[in-house]
Motif scaffolding. Structure first.
Motif, PDB file in Angstrom:
ATOM      1  N   ASN A   1      12.651  43.007  19.552  1.00 29.01           N
ATOM      2  CA  ASN A   1      13.729  43.983  19.691  1.00 29.01           C
ATOM      3  C   ASN A   1      14.136  44.096  21.154  1.00 29.01           C
ATOM      4  OD1 ASN A   1      13.753  44.727  16.957  1.00 29.01           O
ATOM      5  ND2 ASN A   1      12.122  46.211  17.265  1.00 29.01           N
ATOM      6  N   PHE A   2      15.428  43.925  21.417  1.00 34.16           N
ATOM      7  CA  PHE A   2      15.974  44.221  22.740  1.00 34.16           C
ATOM      8  C   PHE A   2      16.482  45.660  22.695  1.00 34.16           C
ATOM      9  CE2 PHE A   2      16.180  39.595  22.762  1.00 34.16           C
ATOM     10  CZ  PHE A   2      15.752  39.295  24.053  1.00 34.16           C
ATOM     11  N   LYS A   3      15.830  46.511  23.465  1.00 31.45           N
ATOM     12  CA  LYS A   3      16.187  47.931  23.482  1.00 31.45           C
ATOM     13  C   LYS A   3      17.122  48.205  24.650  1.00 31.45           C
ATOM     14  CE  LYS A   3      14.167  52.571  23.541  1.00 31.45           C
ATOM     15  NZ  LYS A   3      12.911  53.361  23.593  1.00 31.45           N
ATOM     16  N   VAL A   4      18.302  48.778  24.349  1.00 27.80           N
ATOM     17  CA  VAL A   4      19.331  49.005  25.357  1.00 27.80           C
ATOM     18  C   VAL A   4      19.666  50.492  25.439  1.00 27.80           C
ATOM     19  CG1 VAL A   4      21.629  48.343  26.160  1.00 27.80           C
ATOM     20  CG2 VAL A   4      20.271  46.732  24.798  1.00 27.80           C
ATOM     21  N   PRO A   5      19.189  51.183  26.468  1.00 24.00           N
ATOM     22  CA  PRO A   5      19.552  52.591  26.644  1.00 24.00           C
ATOM     23  C   PRO A   5      20.837  52.724  27.455  1.00 24.00           C
ATOM     24  CG  PRO A   5      17.899  51.990  28.249  1.00 24.00           C
ATOM     25  CD  PRO A   5      18.163  50.751  27.422  1.00 24.00           C
ATOM     26  N   ASN A   6      21.557  53.808  27.266  1.00 19.99           N
ATOM     27  CA  ASN A   6      22.752  54.078  28.075  1.00 19.99           C
ATOM     28  C   ASN A   6      22.331  54.958  29.247  1.00 19.99           C
ATOM     29  OD1 ASN A   6      25.249  54.932  29.160  1.00 19.99           O
ATOM     30  ND2 ASN A   6      26.238  54.670  27.190  1.00 19.99           N
ATOM     31  N   GLU A   7      22.525  54.470  30.460  1.00 23.74           N
ATOM     32  CA  GLU A   7      22.091  55.197  31.657  1.00 23.74           C
ATOM     33  C   GLU A   7      23.213  55.980  32.325  1.00 23.74           C
ATOM     34  OE1 GLU A   7      20.342  51.979  33.996  1.00 23.74           O
ATOM     35  OE2 GLU A   7      18.383  52.836  33.508  1.00 23.74           O
ATOM     36  N   ARG A   8      24.392  55.956  31.740  1.00 20.50           N
ATOM     37  CA  ARG A   8      25.530  56.631  32.366  1.00 20.50           C
ATOM     38  C   ARG A   8      25.914  57.890  31.586  1.00 20.50           C
ATOM     39  NH1 ARG A   8      23.636  53.806  35.386  1.00 20.50           N
ATOM     40  NH2 ARG A   8      24.526  52.047  36.548  1.00 20.50           N
ATOM     41  N   ASP A   9      26.399  58.893  32.315  1.00 23.55           N
ATOM     42  CA  ASP A   9      26.832  60.142  31.684  1.00 23.55           C
ATOM     43  C   ASP A   9      28.309  60.141  31.318  1.00 23.55           C
ATOM     44  OD1 ASP A   9      24.268  61.221  31.974  1.00 23.55           O
ATOM     45  OD2 ASP A   9      24.722  61.956  33.996  1.00 23.55           O
ATOM     46  N   ASN A  10      29.066  59.196  31.904  1.00 22.81           N
ATOM     47  CA  ASN A  10      30.515  59.204  31.695  1.00 22.81           C
ATOM     48  C   ASN A  10      31.051  57.869  31.177  1.00 22.81           C
ATOM     49  OD1 ASN A  10      29.965  57.751  33.969  1.00 22.81           O
ATOM     50  ND2 ASN A  10      31.499  58.734  35.283  1.00 22.81           N
ATOM     51  N   ALA A  11      30.173  57.035  30.602  1.00 25.18           N
ATOM     52  CA  ALA A  11      30.618  55.738  30.081  1.00 25.18           C
ATOM     53  C   ALA A  11      29.688  55.302  28.949  1.00 25.18           C
ATOM     54  CB  ALA A  11      30.638  54.692  31.183  1.00 25.18           C
ATOM     55  N   SER A  12      30.201  54.417  28.091  1.00 24.76           N
ATOM     56  CA  SER A  12      29.427  53.904  26.956  1.00 24.76           C
ATOM     57  C   SER A  12      29.222  52.400  27.093  1.00 24.76           C
ATOM     58  CB  SER A  12      30.138  54.205  25.637  1.00 24.76           C
ATOM     59  OG  SER A  12      30.260  55.604  25.433  1.00 24.76           O
ATOM     60  N   THR A  13      28.090  51.920  26.607  1.00 15.33           N
ATOM     61  CA  THR A  13      27.808  50.481  26.640  1.00 15.33           C
ATOM     62  C   THR A  13      28.570  49.789  25.512  1.00 15.33           C
ATOM     63  OG1 THR A  13      25.610  50.823  27.583  1.00 15.33           O
ATOM     64  CG2 THR A  13      26.005  48.733  26.460  1.00 15.33           C
ATOM     65  N   VAL A  14      29.264  48.704  25.865  1.00 13.40           N
ATOM     66  CA  VAL A  14      30.069  47.993  24.865  1.00 13.40           C
ATOM     67  C   VAL A  14      29.706  46.511  24.763  1.00 13.40           C
ATOM     68  CG1 VAL A  14      32.026  49.567  25.015  1.00 13.40           C
ATOM     69  CG2 VAL A  14      31.893  47.617  26.589  1.00 13.40           C
ATOM     70  N   LYS A  15      28.767  46.051  25.611  1.00 20.03           N
ATOM     71  CA  LYS A  15      28.432  44.628  25.565  1.00 20.03           C
ATOM     72  C   LYS A  15      27.053  44.377  26.168  1.00 20.03           C
ATOM     73  CE  LYS A  15      30.489  40.124  26.812  1.00 20.03           C
ATOM     74  NZ  LYS A  15      31.612  39.468  27.540  1.00 20.03           N
ATOM     75  N   LEU A  16      26.325  43.440  25.573  1.00 22.20           N
ATOM     76  CA  LEU A  16      25.033  43.011  26.097  1.00 22.20           C
ATOM     77  C   LEU A  16      24.949  41.493  26.016  1.00 22.20           C
ATOM     78  CD1 LEU A  16      22.122  43.680  27.112  1.00 22.20           C
ATOM     79  CD2 LEU A  16      21.429  43.562  24.706  1.00 22.20           C
ATOM     80  N   GLU A  17      24.621  40.879  27.136  1.00 22.87           N
ATOM     81  CA  GLU A  17      24.443  39.426  27.196  1.00 22.87           C
ATOM     82  C   GLU A  17      23.005  39.136  27.617  1.00 22.87           C
ATOM     83  OE1 GLU A  17      27.991  37.334  29.136  1.00 22.87           O
ATOM     84  OE2 GLU A  17      28.257  39.421  29.773  1.00 22.87           O
ATOM     85  N   VAL A  18      22.286  38.384  26.808  1.00 18.12           N
ATOM     86  CA  VAL A  18      20.900  38.034  27.106  1.00 18.12           C
ATOM     87  C   VAL A  18      20.793  36.527  27.267  1.00 18.12           C
ATOM     88  CG1 VAL A  18      18.529  38.025  26.241  1.00 18.12           C
ATOM     89  CG2 VAL A  18      19.975  40.019  25.876  1.00 18.12           C
ATOM     90  N   SER A  19      20.352  36.089  28.437  1.00 28.70           N
ATOM     91  CA  SER A  19      20.153  34.661  28.699  1.00 28.70           C
ATOM     92  C   SER A  19      18.741  34.266  28.291  1.00 28.70           C
ATOM     93  CB  SER A  19      20.376  34.352  30.179  1.00 28.70           C
ATOM     94  OG  SER A  19      21.728  34.576  30.535  1.00 28.70           O
TER      95      SER A  19
END
Length: 256
Positions: free
Chosen positions: A50-68
């Motif tokens: 599992n790749f766990k992706v938390p959102n660290e920003r208070d004023n923006a949302s995560t819309v993309k993740l790229e894993v090499s």
């Protein structure tokens, strides 16, 4: 007495502040993209992670993740689990040196996985897990490093690409690291009962349950027997006492 109570209160207050500080700092330190196996990731086997992706920003949302994926340890088998509201794409590249897996030559391997929001986002205060099946895991390393890029809807890109070094402080933007365990006999990253079929495991589990039930039954039977024998002993003793008393009376009557 009052001084002692004051000292205790001060110690308790200091301890509370220390614990609170540790909790806050720990939350900050671990709020980054990470990877964890579901079960065991054994060398030479296959694993679900599992790749766990938390959102660290208070004023923006995560819309993309790229894993090499690590080029020095190419993975022939990579598949993603569907995530509602996200589109996954696996990029493959031809290998300079083909891999041999289960007697077959593999000429290309996955080099990157990209998840793009399509109706969903990771909002502030939320996290998302992306599940991937990987294999065959290399046998000549103890870990795999996955560099990742996290994109927010305000076009900010966070580069999780710094490889953590043993004995050194954690970098500001560490790359996700998957630790590999020792190889197992079946090369599937199994648990302690590696190599046993599901039926065998079920039978073994059932046998264990039967054994426990049998032991419990034996213990109960032994306890009941002991109680019966105890009661019998008491009755026999009482009868003996009564017999002695009666015999004594008879001797007294006879002598009179």
């Amino acid at each position: 007495m009052n001084v002692s109570r004051t000292n205790v209160s001060r110690v308790a207050l200091a301890a509370g502040v220390a614990v609170s500080s540790v909790v806050l700092l720990s939350g900050t330190a671990f709020a980054h993209v990470s990877v964890q196996p579901q079960g065991e990731a054994a060398k030479g086997g296959y694993a679900t992670v599992n790749f766990k992706v938390p959102n660290e920003r208070d004023n923006a949302s995560t819309v993309k993740l790229e894993v090499s994926l690590p080029a020095e340890h190419p993975l022939a088998s990579v598949s993603t689990q569907p995530v509602p509201g996200w589109k996954a794409e696996v990029t493959k590249t031809k290998l300079a040196t083909p891999l041999e897996v289960h007697g077959k030559k593999i000429t290309e391997a996955a080099t990157k996985i990209t998840w793009t929001a399509s109706g969903s986002k990771i909002a502030p205060g939320e996290f998302q897990q992306f599940t991937v099946s990987l294999g065959r895991l290399p046998e000549n390393t103890d870990k795999l490093v996955f560099k990742a890029l996290q994109t927010y809807d305000n076009n900010e890109v966070v580069r999780w690409i710094e490889e953590p070094k043993e004995g050194a402080p954690e970098p500001a933007t560490p790359a996700p690291v998957l630790k590999l365990s020792a190889a197992t006999d079946d090369h599937h990253g199994g648990g302690a009962a590696t190599g046993a079929s599901d039926d065998d495991k079920a039978k073994a589990k059932g046998h264990g349950a039967e054994t426990k039930a049998s032991d419990a039954g034996s213990a109960g039977s032994s306890d009941t027997t002991a109680r019966v024998l105890g009661i019998v002993g008491i009755l026999v003793g009482a009868a003996g006492v009564a017999f002695g008393v009666l015999a004594g009376r008879r001797r007294t009557d006879a002598s009179a």
